[in-house]
Scaffold this active site. Structure first.
Site, PDB file in Angstrom:
ATOM      1  N   TYR A 233     -16.669   2.022   6.775  1.00 50.94           N
ATOM      2  CA  TYR A 233     -15.207   2.176   6.863  1.00 50.94           C
ATOM      3  C   TYR A 233     -14.839   2.863   8.172  1.00 50.94           C
ATOM      4  CZ  TYR A 233     -10.556   4.150   6.002  1.00 50.94           C
ATOM      5  OH  TYR A 233      -9.230   4.514   6.120  1.00 50.94           O
TER       6      TYR A 233
ATOM      7  N   LEU B 118       1.180   3.770   2.285  1.00 48.59           N
ATOM      8  CA  LEU B 118       1.965   4.062   3.479  1.00 48.59           C
ATOM      9  C   LEU B 118       2.888   2.906   3.844  1.00 48.59           C
ATOM     10  CD1 LEU B 118       0.922   6.343   6.216  1.00 48.59           C
ATOM     11  CD2 LEU B 118       1.960   4.229   6.989  1.00 48.59           C
TER      12      LEU B 118
ATOM     13  N   LYS C  29     -12.740   1.240  11.254  1.00 46.29           N
ATOM     14  CA  LYS C  29     -11.426   1.760  11.624  1.00 46.29           C
ATOM     15  C   LYS C  29     -11.419   2.184  13.099  1.00 46.29           C
ATOM     16  CE  LYS C  29      -8.213   2.344   9.580  1.00 46.29           C
ATOM     17  NZ  LYS C  29      -7.040   1.455   9.415  1.00 46.29           N
TER      18      LYS C  29
ATOM     19  N   GLY D  36       0.806  -1.221   0.000  1.00 43.14           N
ATOM     20  CA  GLY D  36       0.000   0.000   0.000  1.00 43.14           C
ATOM     21  C   GLY D  36       0.839   1.271   0.000  1.00 43.14           C
TER      22      GLY D  36
ATOM     23  N   THR E  46      -7.372   6.768  10.825  1.00 43.21           N
ATOM     24  CA  THR E  46      -7.880   7.755   9.868  1.00 43.21           C
ATOM     25  C   THR E  46      -8.651   8.899  10.533  1.00 43.21           C
ATOM     26  OG1 THR E  46      -9.481   8.001   8.062  1.00 43.21           O
ATOM     27  CG2 THR E  46      -9.893   6.214   9.577  1.00 43.21           C
ATOM     28  N   ASP E  47      -8.688  10.036   9.845  1.00 44.15           N
ATOM     29  CA  ASP E  47      -9.526  11.167  10.289  1.00 44.15           C
ATOM     30  C   ASP E  47     -11.016  10.833  10.159  1.00 44.15           C
ATOM     31  OD1 ASP E  47      -9.287  11.105   7.494  1.00 44.15           O
ATOM     32  OD2 ASP E  47      -9.622  13.261   7.300  1.00 44.15           O
TER      33      ASP E  47
ATOM     34  N   THR F 193      -9.389   0.000   2.458  1.00 46.61           N
ATOM     35  CA  THR F 193      -9.430   1.464   2.459  1.00 46.61           C
ATOM     36  C   THR F 193     -10.442   2.052   1.466  1.00 46.61           C
ATOM     37  OG1 THR F 193      -7.610   1.488   0.864  1.00 46.61           O
ATOM     38  CG2 THR F 193      -7.018   1.695   3.183  1.00 46.61           C
TER      39      THR F 193
HETATM   40  N1  LIG Z   1      -5.443   6.140   1.683  1.00 47.68           N
HETATM   41  C1  LIG Z   1      -5.948   7.113   2.417  1.00 47.68           C
HETATM   42  O1  LIG Z   1      -6.323   8.168   1.897  1.00 47.68           O
HETATM   43  C2  LIG Z   1      -6.055   6.970   3.903  1.00 47.68           C
HETATM   44  C3  LIG Z   1      -6.627   8.011   4.634  1.00 47.68           C
HETATM   45  C4  LIG Z   1      -6.708   7.900   6.016  1.00 47.68           C
HETATM   46  C5  LIG Z   1      -6.218   6.782   6.654  1.00 47.68           C
HETATM   47  N2  LIG Z   1      -5.689   5.776   5.924  1.00 47.68           N
HETATM   48  C6  LIG Z   1      -5.192   4.594   6.633  1.00 47.68           C
HETATM   49  O2  LIG Z   1      -3.810   4.489   6.407  1.00 47.68           O
HETATM   50  C7  LIG Z   1      -3.433   3.103   6.439  1.00 47.68           C
HETATM   51  C8  LIG Z   1      -2.618   2.788   5.210  1.00 47.68           C
HETATM   52  O3  LIG Z   1      -3.455   2.886   4.061  1.00 47.68           O
HETATM   53  P1  LIG Z   1      -2.876   3.346   2.661  1.00 47.68           P
HETATM   54  O4  LIG Z   1      -3.119   4.771   2.526  1.00 47.68           O
HETATM   55  O5  LIG Z   1      -1.482   2.833   2.514  1.00 47.68           O
HETATM   56  O6  LIG Z   1      -3.907   2.600   1.700  1.00 47.68           O
HETATM   57  P2  LIG Z   1      -3.685   1.451   0.641  1.00 47.68           P
HETATM   58  O7  LIG Z   1      -2.684   1.886  -0.361  1.00 47.68           O
HETATM   59  O8  LIG Z   1      -5.044   1.057   0.191  1.00 47.68           O
HETATM   60  O9  LIG Z   1      -3.024   0.278   1.494  1.00 47.68           O
HETATM   61  C9  LIG Z   1      -3.757  -0.649   2.232  1.00 47.68           C
HETATM   62  C10 LIG Z   1      -3.096  -1.997   2.033  1.00 47.68           C
HETATM   63  O10 LIG Z   1      -3.825  -2.972   2.775  1.00 47.68           O
HETATM   64  C11 LIG Z   1      -3.893  -4.130   1.984  1.00 47.68           C
HETATM   65  N3  LIG Z   1      -5.045  -4.985   2.290  1.00 47.68           N
HETATM   66  C12 LIG Z   1      -6.360  -4.731   2.064  1.00 47.68           C
HETATM   67  N4  LIG Z   1      -7.103  -5.794   2.415  1.00 47.68           N
HETATM   68  C13 LIG Z   1      -6.228  -6.726   2.860  1.00 47.68           C
HETATM   69  C14 LIG Z   1      -6.393  -8.050   3.343  1.00 47.68           C
HETATM   70  N5  LIG Z   1      -7.596  -8.631   3.446  1.00 47.68           N
HETATM   71  N6  LIG Z   1      -5.290  -8.728   3.714  1.00 47.68           N
HETATM   72  C15 LIG Z   1      -4.048  -8.181   3.609  1.00 47.68           C
HETATM   73  N7  LIG Z   1      -3.838  -6.937   3.152  1.00 47.68           N
HETATM   74  C16 LIG Z   1      -4.917  -6.217   2.784  1.00 47.68           C
HETATM   75  C17 LIG Z   1      -4.022  -3.635   0.557  1.00 47.68           C
HETATM   76  O11 LIG Z   1      -3.624  -4.679  -0.299  1.00 47.68           O
HETATM   77  P3  LIG Z   1      -3.713  -4.530  -1.893  1.00 47.68           P
HETATM   78  O12 LIG Z   1      -2.592  -3.579  -2.232  1.00 47.68           O
HETATM   79  O13 LIG Z   1      -3.509  -5.901  -2.381  1.00 47.68           O
HETATM   80  O14 LIG Z   1      -5.071  -3.950  -2.183  1.00 47.68           O
HETATM   81  C18 LIG Z   1      -3.091  -2.436   0.566  1.00 47.68           C
HETATM   82  O15 LIG Z   1      -1.800  -2.783   0.150  1.00 47.68           O
HETATM   83  C19 LIG Z   1      -4.732   2.312   6.593  1.00 47.68           C
HETATM   84  O16 LIG Z   1      -4.903   2.010   7.951  1.00 47.68           O
HETATM   85  C20 LIG Z   1      -5.797   3.300   6.162  1.00 47.68           C
HETATM   86  O17 LIG Z   1      -7.041   3.015   6.764  1.00 47.68           O
HETATM   87  C21 LIG Z   1      -5.578   5.838   4.557  1.00 47.68           C
END
Ligand SMILES: NC(=O)c1ccc[n+]([C@@H]2O[C@H](COP(=O)([O-])OP(=O)(O)OC[C@H]3O[C@@H](n4cnc5c(N)ncnc54)[C@H](OP(=O)(O)O)[C@@H]3O)[C@@H](O)[C@H]2O)c1
Length: 299
Positions: free
Chosen positions: A135, A12, A139, A10, A112-113, A73
Site C-alpha cells: 500500500y 474523504l 501510494k 469513500g 497518506t502518512d 485503501t
Molecule cells: N482511510 C484512511 O485511513 C486513509 C489514511 C491515509 C490516507 N488515505 C488516503 O485518503 C484517500 C481517500 O481515502 P478514504 O479515506 O476516503 O478511503 P475509502 O473510504 O476507502 O475511499 C476510497 C474510495 O476509492 C474507491 N476505489 C477503490 N478501488 C477503486 C477502483 N478500482 N476504482 C474506482 N474506485 C475505487 C473505493 O470504492 P468502494 O467504496 O467501492 O470500495 C472508495 O470509495 C486515499 O487516497 C487514501 O489512500 C486514507
C-alpha cells in the site's frame, strides 16, 4: 467550475462531494453504483484499475479541477494483492493525472502518512519518504505519477480518516464508539502514533487547496493532533461519555500482513500557514464527530 471527485463513495471523497454539491458543477466518480445521499451532482461509474475508464470520464466531463481521493485503501489487502494495489493506486492515479494534463485541469491527489517508515515522525513535507509495504509503496508511486504527469498538481497527505456521517464506512473511531456502547473491550495499538483526520475537515482543506490556490508540491492536510491510538480511543470514549475497557496492545504482538509505520503522524504547519480551512485539533474534530454521530443515531 467543473469539479470532479474520484473515490466519491469513500470517506474523504463523499465528504468532498457533499461540500461541492450546489456550489459547482460536480462529477462524482466511483466504482459501481452511487451510495451517497441524492444531491446536485452527476455520477460516473468508472474503475481506477482498468486502465482508462476514469480518464475517459474526466475527459468527457471536461473537468477543470479534480480531487483524486479514490484508492485501494485496505492496507493488508494491498499486501495480499500487490498487482491490484499497483493498478489502482499507481495506474489509476496515472489515468487521472493524464486526463488533467490533457484538459489543463488542476489536480489534488490525496495520499497518506504511510509514505514514511515511522522511525521518526511526526513528519513534515520536507522529510524523505521511505514507504514499506505494498500500500505504502503504491501510494508513494502514485504521488510521483501525479506530480510528474499533471503540470498543476498538489499532493495532499492525510492519515487515519474517520467520519460519523450517515453511510460512512466503519473505521477505528466508529468501532470504538460501537464496541464500548455494547460493553465490549476495545484493543488499541499503544505504539502507533497517528494524526487522525476527520474526513469533512480533510475534504475542506483539500478542496480549498484545489480550488483557491495554485500551490504545487506536497501538503499535509491531516488533523492537527498527533497521538497514539490508545490515547485516540480514550479521547473518543471520553467525548461520547463511554466507560469501558481500552486495552493497549503492541503492533509486534498482532499478526498483520503489511508493515505499519509506528512513529508516524503528519506535521501540518504548511497547511496552517496557507489555508483558511485549518487542520482541526483532536478536541474540535471529536466535537464534530460526536455531532455527526448524534444526527445519524436520530435518523
Ligand atoms: N482511510 C484512511 O485511513 C486513509 C489514511 C491515509 C490516507 N488515505 C488516503 O485518503 C484517500 C481517500 O481515502 P478514504 O479515506 O476516503 O478511503 P475509502 O473510504 O476507502 O475511499 C476510497 C474510495 O476509492 C474507491 N476505489 C477503490 N478501488 C477503486 C477502483 N478500482 N476504482 C474506482 N474506485 C475505487 C473505493 O470504492 P468502494 O467504496 O467501492 O470500495 C472508495 O470509495 C486515499 O487516497 C487514501 O489512500 C486514507
Amino acid at each position: 467550475m467543473r469539479v470532479a471527485v474520484t473515490g466519491a463513495n469513500g470517506l474523504l471523497g463523499g465528504a468532498a462531494v457533499a461540500q461541492l454539491a450546489g456550489r459547482h458543477d460536480v462529477l462524482a466518480v466511483g466504482r459501481g453504483a452511487c451510495r451517497l445521499p441524492a444531491g446536485a451532482f452527476a455520477w460516473a461509474d468508472a474503475d481506477l484499475g482498468d486502465g482508462r475508464s476514469v480518464e475517459a470520464a474526466l475527459r468527457d466531463f471536461r473537468a477543470e479541477a479534480v480531487l483524486h481521493a479514490g484508492a485501494m485503501t485496505d492496507v493488508d489487502g494491498c499486501e495480499r494483492e500487490p498487482e491490484a494495489a499497483w493498478c489502482v493506486n499507481v495506474g489509476g492515479t496515472e489515468q487521472v493525472a493524464r486526463a488533467c494534463r490533457a484538459l489543463g485541469a488542476r489536480l489534488v491527489a490525496v495520499s497518506t502518512d504511510y509514505v514514511f517508515d515511522g522511525e521518526a515522525g511526526p513528519y513534515g513535507e520536507e522529510d524523505v519518504p521511505n514507504p514499506r509495504g505494498a500500500y505504502a509503496r503504491s501510494k508513494r508511486c502514485g504521488e510521483e505519477a501525479a506530480l510528474l504527469l499533471a503540470p498543476d498538481c498538489a499532493v495532499a497527505r492525510v492519515a487515519v480518516v474517520y467520519s460519523g456521517r450517515p453511510g460512512a464506512k466503519s473505521t477505528f473511531a466508529t468501532q470504538v464508539v460501537e464496541k464500548l456502547s455494547r460493553g465490549e473491550v476495545v484493543k488499541a495499538f499503544s505504539d502507533q502514533i497517528v494524526s487522525p483526520t476527520l474526513a469533512e475537515n480533510g475534504a475542506a482543506m483539500t478542496l480549498e487547496l484545489l480550488l483557491e490556490h495554485d500551490s504545487r508540491g506536497v501538503f499535509h492536510t491531516a488533523g492537527a493532533t498527533a497521538l497514539d491510538r490508545v490515547d485516540f480511543a480514550r479521547r473518543v470514549a471520553a467525548r461520547f461519555g463511554l466507560d469501558g475497557e481500552i486495552v493497549p496492545v503492541r503492533t509486534a504482538d498482532v499478526k498483520l500482513l503489511a508493515p505499519r509505520p509506528l512513529r508516524a503522524g503528519l506535521r501540518v504547519d504548511r497547511a496552517r500557514a496557507l489555508l483558511s480551512e485549518q487542520p482541526l485539533a483532536i478536541e474540535a474534530a471529536l466535537d464534530l464527530f460526536h455531532r455527526q454521530w448524534s444526527a445519524r443515531s436520530a435518523q
